[in-house]
Design a protein around this motif. Structure first.
Motif, PDB file in Angstrom:
ATOM      1  N   ARG A  33      -5.590 -30.523  55.809  1.00  0.00           N
ATOM      2  CA  ARG A  33      -5.895 -30.427  54.371  1.00  0.00           C
ATOM      3  C   ARG A  33      -6.232 -28.994  53.938  1.00  0.00           C
ATOM      4  O   ARG A  33      -6.113 -28.660  52.749  1.00  0.00           O
ATOM      5  CB  ARG A  33      -7.037 -31.367  53.994  1.00  0.00           C
ATOM      6  CG  ARG A  33      -8.379 -31.057  54.614  1.00  0.00           C
ATOM      7  CD  ARG A  33      -9.408 -32.081  54.146  1.00  0.00           C
ATOM      8  NE  ARG A  33     -10.721 -31.898  54.760  1.00  0.00           N
ATOM      9  CZ  ARG A  33     -11.077 -32.410  55.930  1.00  0.00           C
ATOM     10  NH1 ARG A  33     -10.202 -33.135  56.606  1.00  0.00           N
ATOM     11  NH2 ARG A  33     -12.287 -32.216  56.410  1.00  0.00           N
ATOM     12  N   TRP A  34      -6.619 -28.137  54.907  1.00  0.00           N
ATOM     13  CA  TRP A  34      -6.992 -26.776  54.550  1.00  0.00           C
ATOM     14  C   TRP A  34      -5.800 -25.852  54.390  1.00  0.00           C
ATOM     15  O   TRP A  34      -5.955 -24.667  54.084  1.00  0.00           O
ATOM     16  CB  TRP A  34      -7.986 -26.229  55.563  1.00  0.00           C
ATOM     17  CG  TRP A  34      -9.239 -27.053  55.597  1.00  0.00           C
ATOM     18  CD1 TRP A  34      -9.719 -27.789  56.645  1.00  0.00           C
ATOM     19  CD2 TRP A  34     -10.173 -27.251  54.524  1.00  0.00           C
ATOM     20  NE1 TRP A  34     -10.884 -28.430  56.295  1.00  0.00           N
ATOM     21  CE2 TRP A  34     -11.181 -28.127  55.002  1.00  0.00           C
ATOM     22  CE3 TRP A  34     -10.255 -26.796  53.205  1.00  0.00           C
ATOM     23  CZ2 TRP A  34     -12.263 -28.532  54.209  1.00  0.00           C
ATOM     24  CZ3 TRP A  34     -11.321 -27.207  52.416  1.00  0.00           C
ATOM     25  CH2 TRP A  34     -12.304 -28.063  52.918  1.00  0.00           C
ATOM     26  N   TYR A  36      -3.956 -26.099  51.926  1.00  0.00           N
ATOM     27  CA  TYR A  36      -3.586 -26.115  50.516  1.00  0.00           C
ATOM     28  C   TYR A  36      -4.524 -25.319  49.624  1.00  0.00           C
ATOM     29  O   TYR A  36      -5.148 -25.843  48.708  1.00  0.00           O
ATOM     30  CB  TYR A  36      -3.455 -27.561  50.037  1.00  0.00           C
ATOM     31  CG  TYR A  36      -2.371 -28.291  50.787  1.00  0.00           C
ATOM     32  CD1 TYR A  36      -1.036 -28.099  50.461  1.00  0.00           C
ATOM     33  CD2 TYR A  36      -2.677 -29.110  51.866  1.00  0.00           C
ATOM     34  CE1 TYR A  36      -0.030 -28.728  51.180  1.00  0.00           C
ATOM     35  CE2 TYR A  36      -1.680 -29.744  52.588  1.00  0.00           C
ATOM     36  CZ  TYR A  36      -0.359 -29.543  52.245  1.00  0.00           C
ATOM     37  OH  TYR A  36       0.635 -30.163  52.958  1.00  0.00           O
ATOM     38  N   GLY A  84      -3.907 -36.252  45.900  1.00  0.00           N
ATOM     39  CA  GLY A  84      -3.196 -35.053  46.308  1.00  0.00           C
ATOM     40  C   GLY A  84      -2.146 -34.791  45.255  1.00  0.00           C
ATOM     41  O   GLY A  84      -1.055 -35.343  45.301  1.00  0.00           O
ATOM     42  N   ASP A 107      -7.196 -33.378  43.747  1.00  0.00           N
ATOM     43  CA  ASP A 107      -6.713 -32.382  44.690  1.00  0.00           C
ATOM     44  C   ASP A 107      -7.832 -31.432  45.069  1.00  0.00           C
ATOM     45  O   ASP A 107      -8.743 -31.168  44.273  1.00  0.00           O
ATOM     46  CB  ASP A 107      -5.540 -31.598  44.107  1.00  0.00           C
ATOM     47  CG  ASP A 107      -4.699 -30.944  45.191  1.00  0.00           C
ATOM     48  OD1 ASP A 107      -3.772 -31.600  45.705  1.00  0.00           O
ATOM     49  OD2 ASP A 107      -4.980 -29.785  45.528  1.00  0.00           O
ATOM     50  N   ASP A 135     -11.891 -33.357  47.602  1.00  0.00           N
ATOM     51  CA  ASP A 135     -11.224 -33.700  48.848  1.00  0.00           C
ATOM     52  C   ASP A 135     -11.073 -35.216  48.852  1.00  0.00           C
ATOM     53  O   ASP A 135     -12.067 -35.942  48.935  1.00  0.00           O
ATOM     54  CB  ASP A 135     -12.079 -33.221  50.020  1.00  0.00           C
ATOM     55  CG  ASP A 135     -11.515 -33.588  51.383  1.00  0.00           C
ATOM     56  OD1 ASP A 135     -10.509 -34.316  51.445  1.00  0.00           O
ATOM     57  OD2 ASP A 135     -12.102 -33.156  52.395  1.00  0.00           O
ATOM     58  N   THR A 137     -10.307 -37.237  50.956  1.00  0.00           N
ATOM     59  CA  THR A 137     -10.754 -37.943  52.156  1.00  0.00           C
ATOM     60  C   THR A 137     -12.254 -38.213  52.132  1.00  0.00           C
ATOM     61  O   THR A 137     -12.766 -38.930  52.992  1.00  0.00           O
ATOM     62  CB  THR A 137     -10.421 -37.148  53.434  1.00  0.00           C
ATOM     63  OG1 THR A 137     -11.215 -35.965  53.485  1.00  0.00           O
ATOM     64  CG2 THR A 137      -8.945 -36.781  53.476  1.00  0.00           C
ATOM     65  N   THR A 159       2.091 -38.279  53.267  1.00  0.00           N
ATOM     66  CA  THR A 159       0.839 -37.613  53.617  1.00  0.00           C
ATOM     67  C   THR A 159       0.011 -38.462  54.567  1.00  0.00           C
ATOM     68  O   THR A 159      -0.748 -37.930  55.389  1.00  0.00           O
ATOM     69  CB  THR A 159       0.029 -37.306  52.339  1.00  0.00           C
ATOM     70  OG1 THR A 159       0.848 -36.567  51.432  1.00  0.00           O
ATOM     71  CG2 THR A 159      -1.208 -36.476  52.656  1.00  0.00           C
ATOM     72  N   ASN A 162      -0.158 -37.463  58.154  1.00  0.00           N
ATOM     73  CA  ASN A 162      -0.976 -36.359  58.655  1.00  0.00           C
ATOM     74  C   ASN A 162      -2.225 -36.840  59.391  1.00  0.00           C
ATOM     75  O   ASN A 162      -2.908 -36.038  60.039  1.00  0.00           O
ATOM     76  CB  ASN A 162      -1.416 -35.449  57.506  1.00  0.00           C
ATOM     77  CG  ASN A 162      -0.277 -34.711  56.841  1.00  0.00           C
ATOM     78  OD1 ASN A 162      -0.329 -34.426  55.657  1.00  0.00           O
ATOM     79  ND2 ASN A 162       0.786 -34.409  57.579  1.00  0.00           N
ATOM     80  N   GLU A 276      -1.410 -29.440  62.390  1.00  0.00           N
ATOM     81  CA  GLU A 276      -0.947 -30.597  61.617  1.00  0.00           C
ATOM     82  C   GLU A 276      -0.292 -31.619  62.523  1.00  0.00           C
ATOM     83  O   GLU A 276       0.379 -31.278  63.495  1.00  0.00           O
ATOM     84  CB  GLU A 276       0.056 -30.189  60.538  1.00  0.00           C
ATOM     85  CG  GLU A 276       0.456 -31.343  59.633  1.00  0.00           C
ATOM     86  CD  GLU A 276       1.482 -30.962  58.571  1.00  0.00           C
ATOM     87  OE1 GLU A 276       1.239 -31.306  57.404  1.00  0.00           O
ATOM     88  OE2 GLU A 276       2.495 -30.327  58.892  1.00  0.00           O
TER      89      GLU A 276
END
Length: 322
Positions: A33-34, A36, A84, A107, A135, A137, A159, A162, A276
């Protein structure tokens, strides 16, 4: 009508914590996630237009084909919650097809979120747009303006791949809690296919995916005060057959040492940072994942070659809630 969230220019403490903890692990890794930040989001948009990157064009064509069915299976005057945000092709297709009352893009990249939300606000003046910088998540609150509207979650692009299956199950349960019992979720899942096609999609000859992967190191240097010599690492994509996933790594080209926020790290030549996973699911595996996460599959669509799937699911009650 666009509502603008508050912003914070400080480096995200969760980013710092994930990077420092992840690089100290026996198998160094940083959550995907980092990727982006603003530049990472721009590079990923570039990736989706590459000839070798089949998922976006396949999913977009499939979405166009099934939109009338999605519309028929969606509640009137619903709120689309995109987990996202920012797809310049898929989001307009969905909004145009079902004409929701509200659109809530969620996002982690604030600048990119606000820019993409402003485009939707301009192109769809009859839809209320409420961007949420978060985030997805982690726990977050939906805007109060959509509290009473039926919800359609939108999680395209595979996604979900991931996340390792355990974390993917937890994420789907989290989505169920956020969207509520009876909400629906339109989710994309990439299918297993030939290794050559998979590797080409994640290691394009143009080098865009490599730049996307390496941008994570630039972000660490910029936001966390790191001094990583970015040119000491190279991008690598690997197929892990036993776990049915593509892995992306940043591999040290030489012995290298650096510091981040006062913490020192060393990597031997050939060692890597795992950045990833992209899990690929067969039809039954994808449905079982949804069921484990609290969602009942209602309809499933695939392209003619079976490369990609879109599944519409409904949030089941949490029978174990107090």
């Amino acid at each position: 009508m666009l509502a603008t969230p508050d912003t914070d220019t400080e480096a995200d403490p969760a980013f710092r914590a994930d990077v420092l903890a992840g690089l100290a692990e026996p198998t160094p890794a940083i959550p995907a996630r980092w990727f982006y930040d603003r530049r990472g989001s721009e590079l990923f948009d570039d990736i989706t237009r590459l000839p070798s990157y089949y998922p976006t064009r396949t999913e977009t064509a499939l979405l166009e084909e099934i939109m009338s069915e999605v519309d028929a299976l969606s509640a009137d005057n619903c709120a689309v919650v995109e987990l996202g945000s920012g797809s310049s092709t898929k989001t307009p297709l969905l909004l145009r097809g079902i004409q929701p009352k509200a659109y809530v893009p969620v996002d982690i990249s604030g600048d990119y979120l606000r820019e993409s939300a402003a485009v939707v606000d301009k192109d769809f003046p009859d839809i209320h747009v409420y961007p949420v910088e978060a985030d997805f998540t982690k726990p977050f609150a939906l805007p109060p303006e959509v509290a009473e509207l039926p919800k359609l979650g939108f999680f395209p692009g595979s996604t979900i791949g991931n996340f390792v299956p355990r974390s993917g199950t937890d994420l789907l349960r989290h989505f169920r809690d956020i969207l509520g019992t009876g909400a629906r979720l339109l989710i994309g899942m990439d299918r297993v296919k030939g290794i050559e096609r998979l590797l080409a999609a994640y290691d394009d000859p143009e080098g865009v995916t490599a730049e996307f992967n390496l941008n994570l190191l630039h972000r660490i240097n910029r936001e966390l005060g790191g001094d990583i010599p970015v040119d000491a690492f190279r991008h690598q994509a690997r197929w892990n057959d036993i776990l049915s996933r593509i892995e992306m790594h940043l591999v040290a080209k030489r012995d290298v040492s650096f510091s981040i926020d006062g913490h020192s790290f060393s990597f031997a030549r050939g060692s890597s940072i795992h950045t990833e996973n992209s899990h690929k699911y067969g039809p039954r595996g994808g449905r079982v994942l949804l069921l484990a996460g609290g969602w009942t599959p209602l309809r499933e669509w695939t392209d003619e070659d079976g490369d990609f799937a879109l599944i519409l699911a409904e949030a089941m009650p949490n029978r174990f809630a107090p």
